[in-house]
Design a protein around this motif. Sequence first.
Motif, PDB file in Angstrom:
ATOM      1  N   LYS A 174       0.826  -1.203   0.000  1.00  0.00           N
ATOM      2  CA  LYS A 174       0.000   0.000   0.000  1.00  0.00           C
ATOM      3  C   LYS A 174       0.867   1.263   0.000  1.00  0.00           C
ATOM      4  CE  LYS A 174      -4.198  -1.731   0.125  1.00  0.00           C
ATOM      5  NZ  LYS A 174      -3.895  -3.137  -0.081  1.00  0.00           N
ATOM      6  N   THR A 175       0.232   2.398  -0.272  1.00  0.00           N
ATOM      7  CA  THR A 175       0.913   3.689  -0.237  1.00  0.00           C
ATOM      8  C   THR A 175       0.639   4.361   1.099  1.00  0.00           C
ATOM      9  OG1 THR A 175       0.790   3.987  -2.634  1.00  0.00           O
ATOM     10  CG2 THR A 175       1.121   5.959  -1.300  1.00  0.00           C
ATOM     11  N   LEU A 176       1.710   4.666   1.804  1.00  0.00           N
ATOM     12  CA  LEU A 176       1.635   5.292   3.118  1.00  0.00           C
ATOM     13  C   LEU A 176       2.024   6.759   2.998  1.00  0.00           C
ATOM     14  CD1 LEU A 176       1.570   5.276   6.274  1.00  0.00           C
ATOM     15  CD2 LEU A 176       3.981   4.581   6.187  1.00  0.00           C
ATOM     16  N   GLY A 177       1.174   7.641   3.503  1.00  0.00           N
ATOM     17  CA  GLY A 177       1.503   9.058   3.578  1.00  0.00           C
ATOM     18  C   GLY A 177       1.863   9.426   5.003  1.00  0.00           C
ATOM     19  N   GLY A 188      13.865   7.008   1.281  1.00  0.00           N
ATOM     20  CA  GLY A 188      13.261   6.573   0.028  1.00  0.00           C
ATOM     21  C   GLY A 188      11.870   7.115  -0.229  1.00  0.00           C
ATOM     22  N   ALA A 189      11.400   8.035   0.614  1.00  0.00           N
ATOM     23  CA  ALA A 189      10.043   8.580   0.470  1.00  0.00           C
ATOM     24  C   ALA A 189      10.018   9.737  -0.524  1.00  0.00           C
ATOM     25  CB  ALA A 189       9.520   9.040   1.825  1.00  0.00           C
ATOM     26  N   ARG A 233      10.334   1.239   8.691  1.00  0.00           N
ATOM     27  CA  ARG A 233       9.537   0.038   8.973  1.00  0.00           C
ATOM     28  C   ARG A 233       8.601  -0.278   7.807  1.00  0.00           C
ATOM     29  NH1 ARG A 233      11.552   2.124  13.170  1.00  0.00           N
ATOM     30  NH2 ARG A 233      11.703   1.096  15.215  1.00  0.00           N
ATOM     31  N   ALA A 234       8.051   0.748   7.189  1.00  0.00           N
ATOM     32  CA  ALA A 234       7.129   0.539   6.071  1.00  0.00           C
ATOM     33  C   ALA A 234       7.804  -0.151   4.897  1.00  0.00           C
ATOM     34  CB  ALA A 234       6.537   1.882   5.631  1.00  0.00           C
ATOM     35  N   ARG A 235       9.095   0.091   4.719  1.00  0.00           N
ATOM     36  CA  ARG A 235       9.817  -0.570   3.626  1.00  0.00           C
ATOM     37  C   ARG A 235       9.791  -2.084   3.779  1.00  0.00           C
ATOM     38  NH1 ARG A 235      14.218   3.268   4.107  1.00  0.00           N
ATOM     39  NH2 ARG A 235      15.508   1.554   4.863  1.00  0.00           N
ATOM     40  N   GLY A 236       9.742  -2.561   5.025  1.00  0.00           N
ATOM     41  CA  GLY A 236       9.652  -4.003   5.259  1.00  0.00           C
ATOM     42  C   GLY A 236       8.341  -4.592   4.789  1.00  0.00           C
ATOM     43  N   PHE A 237       7.335  -3.736   4.605  1.00  0.00           N
ATOM     44  CA  PHE A 237       6.040  -4.172   4.078  1.00  0.00           C
ATOM     45  C   PHE A 237       5.870  -3.766   2.617  1.00  0.00           C
ATOM     46  CE2 PHE A 237       5.460  -4.334   8.600  1.00  0.00           C
ATOM     47  CZ  PHE A 237       4.578  -5.378   8.802  1.00  0.00           C
ATOM     48  N   GLU A 238       6.982  -3.457   1.975  1.00  0.00           N
ATOM     49  CA  GLU A 238       6.992  -3.105   0.546  1.00  0.00           C
ATOM     50  C   GLU A 238       6.037  -1.957   0.236  1.00  0.00           C
ATOM     51  OE1 GLU A 238       6.213  -6.723  -1.557  1.00  0.00           O
ATOM     52  OE2 GLU A 238       7.817  -7.820  -0.537  1.00  0.00           O
ATOM     53  N   MET A 239       5.915  -1.036   1.180  1.00  0.00           N
ATOM     54  CA  MET A 239       5.015   0.089   0.987  1.00  0.00           C
ATOM     55  C   MET A 239       5.716   1.206   0.223  1.00  0.00           C
ATOM     56  SD  MET A 239       3.224   0.253   4.768  1.00  0.00           S
ATOM     57  CE  MET A 239       1.749   1.094   4.246  1.00  0.00           C
ATOM     58  N   LYS A 240       4.946   1.912  -0.574  1.00  0.00           N
ATOM     59  CA  LYS A 240       5.416   3.146  -1.187  1.00  0.00           C
ATOM     60  C   LYS A 240       5.160   4.256  -0.178  1.00  0.00           C
ATOM     61  CE  LYS A 240       4.682   6.244  -5.131  1.00  0.00           C
ATOM     62  NZ  LYS A 240       3.912   6.476  -6.377  1.00  0.00           N
ATOM     63  N   VAL A 241       6.164   5.060   0.113  1.00  0.00           N
ATOM     64  CA  VAL A 241       6.040   6.068   1.167  1.00  0.00           C
ATOM     65  C   VAL A 241       6.108   7.470   0.571  1.00  0.00           C
ATOM     66  CG1 VAL A 241       6.955   6.932   3.348  1.00  0.00           C
ATOM     67  CG2 VAL A 241       7.108   4.479   2.822  1.00  0.00           C
ATOM     68  N   LEU A 242       5.124   8.290   0.939  1.00  0.00           N
ATOM     69  CA  LEU A 242       5.084   9.704   0.593  1.00  0.00           C
ATOM     70  C   LEU A 242       5.179  10.495   1.890  1.00  0.00           C
ATOM     71  CD1 LEU A 242       1.886   9.552  -1.680  1.00  0.00           C
ATOM     72  CD2 LEU A 242       4.244   8.961  -2.313  1.00  0.00           C
ATOM     73  N   TYR A 243       5.632  11.734   1.795  1.00  0.00           N
ATOM     74  CA  TYR A 243       5.647  12.536   3.014  1.00  0.00           C
ATOM     75  C   TYR A 243       5.418  14.012   2.731  1.00  0.00           C
ATOM     76  CZ  TYR A 243      10.447  14.430   2.355  1.00  0.00           C
ATOM     77  OH  TYR A 243      11.559  15.093   1.894  1.00  0.00           O
TER      78      TYR A 243
END
Length: 324
Positions: A152-155, A192-193, A169-179
Motif C-alpha cells: 500500500k501507499t503510506l503518507g 526513500g520517500a 519500517r514501512a519498507r519491510g512491508f513493501e510500501m510506497k512512502v510519501l511525506y
Amino acid sequence: MPSEKPYLIRSVRLPAAVEKRIETDFTALPPPDAPLDTAAMLALAEQQKAFAMLVTHHCPLKGADVAAIPDCVKLVATVSVGLDHLDVPALLARGIKVCNTPDVLTDCNADLTMMLILAACRRAAEYYTLMKDGWGRTLEMDEMLGIRVTGKTLGIVGMGRIGQALARRARGFEMKVLYHNRRKLDPAQEEGATYFENLEEMLPHCNILSLHMPATAGAPPLMTARMFGLMPRGSVLVNAARGALVDETALLDALRSGHLFNAGLDVYQNEPNPNPSLLALPKIFMTPHTGSATVETRTAMGMLCLDNVAALAAGKPLVTPVTA
C-alpha cells in the motif's frame, strides 16, 4: 555530582531503575501514589525548596502557574518530547531552564504506529472482541475482511525522527512512502520517500495516512471533513501524534459513511476521556496514549531527565536543553 545532592520533586512515579537512581543520587521524597497536579507540585516545590521539577502532562505549567514557581526551582524537566503542557518562553523568561527527552522515544513510537496501521487495516479490534466473546462459529469467506498492508501507499505527515523511523519500517512491508513536511529533507533522511510540499496534493494518493507532527495551541485541526474527502475511499487514518490534529466529528462522519475504512488512534481531543462516539465504533483500534510505554523507553526518558538535573547541579550545560 556535588557533595550536596540536589533536591528534586516529581509529579509521577517513574520506572524502578529511575526511582533507584533518584534514591541514590538525589534528595527526594518517595514517589507519589498517584500523579500530582500543578497545584500540588507548586506547593511541594515551595515546601521542599526543590532545585528541579520533573513533570509530565499531568502537571501543566502555564500562565499564572509559571509565575507561582518558587525561586528555588532552577530546572523544569519534562519526561516527554512534547512541550504542549509548558509555557516555555515564560519559563525561560523567569530564568528557569527547561529540558525534554528527544530521541529516546523514536523507535517505540514508530513501533506503536506500525501496530496501529496493522491493527486498523486488519480489523484487530473486532477480531479481539469476537474471540473474547467465545468465537463460536466459522466466519464466512466474505465476512470481517480487512485490507492488506503490504504494497500500500503510506503518507506520513511530519517527517521528523518518528516519521523517518516509520518509513524504515514501512519498507519491510513493501510500501510506497510519501511525506509532507515543512521542508524537503536531504535525500539521506528521506528513507526513500517522495516529498509533497502541498498536503492536499498528497492525500489522494494515500491508502494509509499517519500523523507525526506537533499541534499548535489554539490552531484548527489539520484533518477536517474537506481533508478526509481528499483521501481515497477505503483509506485508513492513523494518529499517534496529538489529538488536536483531528476533527473528531469529521472523522466519525468519514468512518460511518465508509469513506474511511478504519482508524488507528493513540491520541484524542479529550484525554483521558475520549469521545464516547469513537469508543462505540467497533472497527477503530484504540490505545490510551502509550507510544512510549515500554520499560526500555520510559526508563531512558527518566534517566535522561536525571542526567539533565545532575548536569545543571554540577554547573554543566544541559544534555537536552529546550531553548525556545
